[in-house]
Design a protein around this motif. Structure first.
Motif, short mmCIF file in Angstrom:
data_model
loop_
_atom_site.label_atom_id
_atom_site.label_comp_id
_atom_site.label_asym_id
_atom_site.label_seq_id
_atom_site.Cartn_x
_atom_site.Cartn_y
_atom_site.Cartn_z
N ILE A 113 -3.06 8.99 -10.56
CA ILE A 113 -3.81 7.73 -10.61
C ILE A 113 -3.89 7.26 -12.06
N SER A 114 -4.09 5.99 -12.25
CA SER A 114 -4.28 5.46 -13.61
C SER A 114 -5.64 5.93 -14.13
N GLN A 115 -5.76 6.06 -15.42
CA GLN A 115 -7.03 6.53 -16.01
C GLN A 115 -8.19 5.60 -15.68
N GLU A 116 -7.88 4.32 -15.48
CA GLU A 116 -8.94 3.35 -15.16
C GLU A 116 -9.63 3.67 -13.83
N ASP A 117 -8.91 4.36 -12.94
CA ASP A 117 -9.47 4.67 -11.63
C ASP A 117 -10.29 5.95 -11.61
N TYR A 118 -10.28 6.69 -12.71
CA TYR A 118 -10.97 7.99 -12.73
C TYR A 118 -12.45 7.85 -12.41
N LYS A 119 -13.10 6.83 -12.96
CA LYS A 119 -14.55 6.67 -12.76
C LYS A 119 -14.91 6.48 -11.29
N LYS A 120 -13.95 6.02 -10.49
CA LYS A 120 -14.22 5.78 -9.06
C LYS A 120 -14.29 7.08 -8.27
N LYS A 156 0.82 -1.22 0.00
CA LYS A 156 0.00 0.00 0.00
C LYS A 156 0.85 1.27 0.00
N VAL A 157 2.15 1.15 0.33
CA VAL A 157 3.01 2.35 0.40
C VAL A 157 3.12 2.99 -0.99
N VAL A 158 2.97 4.32 -1.04
CA VAL A 158 3.06 5.05 -2.30
C VAL A 158 4.27 5.99 -2.24
N TYR A 159 5.13 5.91 -3.26
CA TYR A 159 6.32 6.74 -3.33
C TYR A 159 6.11 7.87 -4.35
N ARG A 160 7.11 8.73 -4.48
CA ARG A 160 7.02 9.81 -5.45
C ARG A 160 7.36 9.36 -6.87
N ASN A 161 7.92 8.17 -7.00
CA ASN A 161 8.54 7.79 -8.28
C ASN A 161 7.71 6.85 -9.14
N GLY A 162 6.42 6.72 -8.86
CA GLY A 162 5.64 5.71 -9.57
C GLY A 162 4.72 6.21 -10.67
N ALA A 163 4.73 7.52 -10.94
CA ALA A 163 3.83 8.07 -11.96
C ALA A 163 4.14 7.49 -13.33
N ILE A 177 -8.54 2.66 -4.60
CA ILE A 177 -7.59 3.36 -5.47
C ILE A 177 -6.25 3.46 -4.77
N LYS A 178 -5.22 2.95 -5.41
CA LYS A 178 -3.87 3.17 -4.92
C LYS A 178 -3.18 4.14 -5.88
N PRO A 179 -2.86 5.36 -5.41
CA PRO A 179 -2.16 6.30 -6.29
C PRO A 179 -0.85 5.70 -6.80
N THR A 180 -0.43 6.13 -7.99
CA THR A 180 0.83 5.64 -8.53
C THR A 180 2.01 6.45 -7.99
N ALA A 181 1.75 7.70 -7.58
CA ALA A 181 2.76 8.55 -6.94
C ALA A 181 2.02 9.57 -6.09
N MET A 182 2.68 10.06 -5.03
CA MET A 182 2.00 11.01 -4.15
C MET A 182 3.01 11.84 -3.37
N ILE A 183 2.59 13.08 -3.03
CA ILE A 183 3.40 14.02 -2.25
C ILE A 183 2.44 14.99 -1.59
N ASP A 184 2.84 15.60 -0.47
CA ASP A 184 1.96 16.61 0.12
C ASP A 184 2.39 18.00 -0.36
N VAL A 185 1.43 18.91 -0.43
CA VAL A 185 1.70 20.25 -0.96
C VAL A 185 2.11 21.16 0.19
N SER A 186 3.40 21.17 0.49
CA SER A 186 3.93 22.01 1.56
C SER A 186 4.70 23.21 1.01
#
Length: 346
Positions: free
Chosen positions: A297-304, A155-162, A229-238
């Motif tokens: 996120i992948s386009q397939e997850d958009y509908k969710k 479940k861990v999401v890194y910055r490098n998976g987009a 939905i598991k994001p492919t990459a994530m970061i907080d807006v600081s």
């Protein structure tokens, strides 16, 4: 600064007495926490999960100004800044340690105010305080908080998976915290010129709160999990939207394109920016301290998530050679540049 007729010198308690006094009301809430405050070290049991750890340092005069930041709000915000990093990894925050450097101007009552804010945050976010340290400081107030969290390995999401063609999403709205800071700084200057004039913050409640009392987006992590939905990459807006987009792009070795008209702005943010003669979009791109989550996120997850009003699709991932761009409302293409907060530019 803290003003109170009651003033107890911290030296009366000593270091261990101070820690005991400040942490007596903190109770263990998480089963990951075996032993908290009161021994040589805390004891945690990860129960087969991966452990997430993040640390932030807040310095008086660099990260906050006690002329307009209430001490309770400061304690609360210091925790939020750290929890946000755990949620940006798609994890669950569960413990913090708190270390303070205190100058002689701070009596016990002032430190108690800081800890009231810390306790409020711990109770609201179900966090255990498990340790820390206190020391004297010749440089004003120093707050160092370490946050600890957990997540299943998958479940861990890194910055490098987009991935190319992924959608770029952001929670909440942007730019409010920066404009809240501008209003507070304006009122401080007016007060310094004429202490008889009361601060005029009427009608600015939302953006002032965005600056003084931000909320880490634990709810977004829970919502994405609920939506499967598991994001492919994530970061907080600081540090500002532009800076964070560039981080994701660099780490993922991709380009990214966003659309100005899609950037979520609260009406108060927009109106205040116009009042102050600042471009609202610049506030979102370069302001920082919003502590929203930016993720792909992948386009397939958009509908969710397409009907969720608190998540906005602002762009998409492109190939590396396309770079990071913003398409303006007038359909002009601008290169994104990081012009937000830099800890070494103060």
């Amino acid at each position: 600064m803290f003003e109170n007729k009651e003033r107890t010198d911290i030296n009366e308690l000593g270091e261990f007495g101070l820690i005991k006094h400040l942490t007596t009301n903190f109770k263990i809430k998480n089963d990951y926490s075996v032993k908290g405050v009161g021994d040589d070290a805390a004891v945690l049991d990860a129960k087969g999960k991966q452990t997430l750890i993040s640390t932030d340092l807040l310095l008086e005069g660099i990260h906050f100004d006690l002329a307009y930041v209430p001490l309770m709000h400061l304690g609360y915000k210091a925790v939020q800044v750290n929890l946000s990093d755990i949620y940006a990894m798609n994890g669950k925050a569960s413990q913090i340690t708190v270390s303070l450097g205190l100058s002689s101007k701070f009596p016990l009552e002032a430190v108690e105010e800081i800890y009231k804010g810390i306790e409020l945050a711990c109770n609201k976010y179900n966090i255990d305080l498990i340790g820390g340290d206190t020391s004297s400081s010749k440089q004003g107030l120093v707050i160092s908080i370490t946050s600890i969290g957990y997540a299943d390995a998958d479940k861990v999401v890194y910055r490098n998976g987009a991935q190319e063609h992924d959608l770029l999403c952001v929670s909440g709205d942007l730019g409010g915290a920066y404009l809240g800071l501008q209003i507070l700084e304006r009122e401080k200057l007016i007060y310094l010129e004429n202490p008889q004039i009361q601060p005029d913050l009427e009608g600015k409640d939302y953006i002032i709160e965005r600056q003084l009392k931000p909320e880490a987006r634990m709810d977004i992590v829970a919502l994405l999990d609920e939506m499967n939905i598991k994001p492919t990459a994530m970061i907080d807006v600081s540090d500002g939207l532009a800076s964070e987009i560039l981080h994701l792009a660099e780490q993922s070795d991709k380009g990214m394109t966003i659309y100005e008209e899609k950037i979520p702005l609260d009406p108060m943010t927009y109106e205040t920016a116009r009042e102050l003669g600042i471009d609202p979009t610049v506030c979102a791109l370069s302001g920082g301290e919003d502590y929203e989550l930016l993720f792909t996120i992948s386009q397939e997850d958009y509908k969710k998530l397409k009907h969720d009003v608190d998540i906005t699709v602002i762009g998409h991932v492109t190939d590396k050679n396309s770079g990071c761009k913003m398409v303006s409302k007038s359909n002009n293409v601008h290169e994104l540049k990081a012009q937000g907060w830099n800890a070494f530019n103060k």
